[in-house]
Design an enzyme around this catalytic site. Structure first.
Site, PDB file in Angstrom:
ATOM      1  N   ASP A  70       0.882  -1.165   0.000  1.00 40.64           N
ATOM      2  CA  ASP A  70       0.000   0.000   0.000  1.00 40.64           C
ATOM      3  C   ASP A  70       0.918   1.214   0.000  1.00 40.64           C
ATOM      4  OD1 ASP A  70      -1.521   2.218   0.690  1.00 40.64           O
ATOM      5  OD2 ASP A  70      -2.788   1.101   2.099  1.00 40.64           O
ATOM      6  N   VAL A  71       0.874   1.988  -1.073  1.00 33.73           N
ATOM      7  CA  VAL A  71       1.873   3.055  -1.246  1.00 33.73           C
ATOM      8  C   VAL A  71       1.785   4.144  -0.181  1.00 33.73           C
ATOM      9  CG1 VAL A  71       2.179   2.691  -3.725  1.00 33.73           C
ATOM     10  CG2 VAL A  71       0.409   4.298  -2.928  1.00 33.73           C
ATOM     11  N   TYR A 161      -7.796  15.370  -7.446  1.00 37.03           N
ATOM     12  CA  TYR A 161      -6.969  14.620  -8.411  1.00 37.03           C
ATOM     13  C   TYR A 161      -5.991  15.560  -9.106  1.00 37.03           C
ATOM     14  CZ  TYR A 161      -5.885  11.247 -12.149  1.00 37.03           C
ATOM     15  OH  TYR A 161      -5.240  10.391 -13.022  1.00 37.03           O
ATOM     16  N   LYS A 165      -1.871  15.433  -8.969  1.00 36.92           N
ATOM     17  CA  LYS A 165      -1.066  15.187 -10.170  1.00 36.92           C
ATOM     18  C   LYS A 165      -0.122  16.362 -10.472  1.00 36.92           C
ATOM     19  CE  LYS A 165      -2.470  10.988 -11.032  1.00 36.92           C
ATOM     20  NZ  LYS A 165      -1.538   9.849 -10.928  1.00 36.92           N
ATOM     21  N   THR A 204     -19.530   5.869 -20.588  1.00 42.99           N
ATOM     22  CA  THR A 204     -19.426   6.084 -22.036  1.00 42.99           C
ATOM     23  C   THR A 204     -19.494   7.561 -22.428  1.00 42.99           C
ATOM     24  OG1 THR A 204     -20.863   4.167 -22.042  1.00 42.99           O
ATOM     25  CG2 THR A 204     -20.223   5.013 -24.176  1.00 42.99           C
TER      26      THR A 204
HETATM   27  N1  LIG Z   1      -6.429   5.569 -17.318  1.00 42.54           N
HETATM   28  C1  LIG Z   1      -6.263   6.842 -17.596  1.00 42.54           C
HETATM   29  O1  LIG Z   1      -6.951   7.360 -18.491  1.00 42.54           O
HETATM   30  C2  LIG Z   1      -5.230   7.662 -16.864  1.00 42.54           C
HETATM   31  C3  LIG Z   1      -4.968   8.953 -17.342  1.00 42.54           C
HETATM   32  C4  LIG Z   1      -3.989   9.731 -16.712  1.00 42.54           C
HETATM   33  C5  LIG Z   1      -3.287   9.209 -15.631  1.00 42.54           C
HETATM   34  N2  LIG Z   1      -3.564   7.965 -15.179  1.00 42.54           N
HETATM   35  C6  LIG Z   1      -2.762   7.475 -14.056  1.00 42.54           C
HETATM   36  O2  LIG Z   1      -2.161   6.252 -14.410  1.00 42.54           O
HETATM   37  C7  LIG Z   1      -1.891   5.475 -13.240  1.00 42.54           C
HETATM   38  C8  LIG Z   1      -2.360   4.043 -13.447  1.00 42.54           C
HETATM   39  O3  LIG Z   1      -3.775   4.014 -13.526  1.00 42.54           O
HETATM   40  P1  LIG Z   1      -4.589   3.001 -14.462  1.00 42.54           P
HETATM   41  O4  LIG Z   1      -5.106   3.776 -15.590  1.00 42.54           O
HETATM   42  O5  LIG Z   1      -3.789   1.799 -14.726  1.00 42.54           O
HETATM   43  O6  LIG Z   1      -5.828   2.674 -13.498  1.00 42.54           O
HETATM   44  P2  LIG Z   1      -6.247   1.353 -12.691  1.00 42.54           P
HETATM   45  O7  LIG Z   1      -7.328   1.817 -11.795  1.00 42.54           O
HETATM   46  O8  LIG Z   1      -6.515   0.251 -13.636  1.00 42.54           O
HETATM   47  O9  LIG Z   1      -4.948   0.950 -11.849  1.00 42.54           O
HETATM   48  C9  LIG Z   1      -4.550   1.585 -10.676  1.00 42.54           C
HETATM   49  C10 LIG Z   1      -3.865   0.568  -9.784  1.00 42.54           C
HETATM   50  O10 LIG Z   1      -3.430   1.242  -8.597  1.00 42.54           O
HETATM   51  C11 LIG Z   1      -3.709   0.394  -7.490  1.00 42.54           C
HETATM   52  N3  LIG Z   1      -3.814   1.134  -6.222  1.00 42.54           N
HETATM   53  C12 LIG Z   1      -4.814   1.952  -5.815  1.00 42.54           C
HETATM   54  N4  LIG Z   1      -4.568   2.395  -4.565  1.00 42.54           N
HETATM   55  C13 LIG Z   1      -3.391   1.847  -4.181  1.00 42.54           C
HETATM   56  C14 LIG Z   1      -2.608   1.922  -2.993  1.00 42.54           C
HETATM   57  N5  LIG Z   1      -2.999   2.646  -1.936  1.00 42.54           N
HETATM   58  N6  LIG Z   1      -1.437   1.236  -2.952  1.00 42.54           N
HETATM   59  C15 LIG Z   1      -1.037   0.486  -4.011  1.00 42.54           C
HETATM   60  N7  LIG Z   1      -1.745   0.360  -5.137  1.00 42.54           N
HETATM   61  C16 LIG Z   1      -2.912   1.038  -5.225  1.00 42.54           C
HETATM   62  C17 LIG Z   1      -5.016  -0.291  -7.864  1.00 42.54           C
HETATM   63  O11 LIG Z   1      -5.257  -1.441  -7.061  1.00 42.54           O
HETATM   64  C18 LIG Z   1      -4.809  -0.570  -9.345  1.00 42.54           C
HETATM   65  O12 LIG Z   1      -4.211  -1.822  -9.552  1.00 42.54           O
HETATM   66  C19 LIG Z   1      -2.576   6.209 -12.099  1.00 42.54           C
HETATM   67  O13 LIG Z   1      -1.626   6.965 -11.372  1.00 42.54           O
HETATM   68  C20 LIG Z   1      -3.540   7.146 -12.800  1.00 42.54           C
HETATM   69  O14 LIG Z   1      -3.855   8.286 -12.043  1.00 42.54           O
HETATM   70  C21 LIG Z   1      -4.527   7.181 -15.764  1.00 42.54           C
END
Ligand SMILES: NC(=O)c1ccc[n+]([C@@H]2O[C@H](COP(=O)([O-])OP(=O)(O)OC[C@H]3O[C@@H](n4cnc5c(N)ncnc54)[C@H](O)[C@@H]3O)[C@@H](O)[C@H]2O)c1
Length: 253
Positions: A70-71, A161, A165, A204
């Site tokens: 857990d980060v 958020y 970021k 969607t």
């Molecule tokens: N999907 C998008 O469109 C998008 C766009 C911009 C940025 N991001 C960023 O990309 C990164 C990855 O997200 P994703 O798109 O794969 O989403 P996702 O929700 O599929 O994956 C996020 C992962 O983080 C894990 N997580 C959540 N809380 C945690 C904690 N306290 N400790 C450890 N792990 C934890 C979750 O269990 C999950 O496996 C994130 O930082 C997200 O903010 C995503």
């Protein structure tokens, strides 16, 4: 979500051979894709998440180890890093990828939500960098990749958020300046609309609006972010530090 890119035909190399790389939030989505891509490029991958079953499955698939991490917990960071160094003797790359998204508005004044997102998205990245910095400094080499967002480069409606970021982007530059003399590089990556659960959960209508605002006319596969992350983890980016790379089909251009 628009016409998709063919990422399957890209040639994989030994770009990350002999490197030990830890990825947070790697049980699914972008983190899981990056775990697979790093393993394909020869890295030893440490998969971490709070989703133990999915994380264990990804680790098995990539021939790596799974650790619950857990980060937000500096104690868990310490014990995972101790184990990684005891097992592998080094840590070459860290991808601070774990993150959550929640809609909120400044009009809600939702302090609990703000704290939760800050804890995971901001404090989690700080914890990761702090845990890795000494190991990489002592090795005289390392690469930290922090996953921010296009939300770290402009305002959007989700205030917590966006704040988290922007913080990741700022911390990245600060850490890059402090660690450069030890040959430890720190960069941020700023994805746009990426096809993972985080995007799908928006529904969607929102996805269509986001893709409609993206000049490339489509969302992206997680691997398209992963390719940039692989470059930053590799020695090919040896003079790239303190940089921010947007991966968004020109959404914010
Ligand atoms: N999907 C998008 O469109 C998008 C766009 C911009 C940025 N991001 C960023 O990309 C990164 C990855 O997200 P994703 O798109 O794969 O989403 P996702 O929700 O599929 O994956 C996020 C992962 O983080 C894990 N997580 C959540 N809380 C945690 C904690 N306290 N400790 C450890 N792990 C934890 C979750 O269990 C999950 O496996 C994130 O930082 C997200 O903010 C995503």
């Amino acid at each position: 979500m628009g016409q998709s890119a063919n990422t399957d035909q890209l040639v994989h190399t030994d770009q990350l051979a002999k490197k030990v790389i830890l990825i947070t939030g790697a049980a699914r989505g972008q983190g899981a894709a990056e775990a697979r891509q790093a393993a394909e490029r020869g890295a030893t991958v440490v998969v971490t998440d709070v989703l133990d079953d999915a994380g264990t499955a990804v680790a098995k698939e990539v021939g790596g180890q799974y650790h619950r991490l857990d980060v937000t917990s500096s104690g868990e960071w310490r014990s995972v890093m101790e184990d990684v160094v005891a097992t592998h003797g080094r840590l070459d790359g860290l991808v601070n990828n774990a993150g959550i998204f929640r809609h909120d508005s400044i009009l809600d004044g939702n302090e609990d939500n703000f704290r939760l997102i800050t804890e995971i998205n901001q404090y989690g990245v700080f914890n990761g960098m702090a845990a890795a910095a000494h190991i990489m400094k002592d090795q005289g080499a390392g690469s930290i990749v922090n996953i921010s967002s296009v939300a770290g480069m402009r305002g959007q409606r989700a205030v917590a958020y966006v704040a988290s970021k922007w913080a990741v982007r700022g911390m990245t530059k600060s850490a890059a300046s402090q660690l450069a003399r030890y040959n430890v590089r720190v960069n941020s990556v700023h994805p746009g609309a990426i096809e993972t659960d985080m995007l799908f959960d928006l529904g969607t209508e929102t996805i269509d609006r986001l893709v409609g605002a993206t000049p490339m006319g489509r969302s992206a596969k997680p691997e398209e972010v992963g390719n940039v992350v692989m470059f930053l983890l590799s020695d090919e980016s040896s003079y790239v530090t303190g940089a921010e790379i947007v991966v968004d089909g020109a959404l914010i251009a």
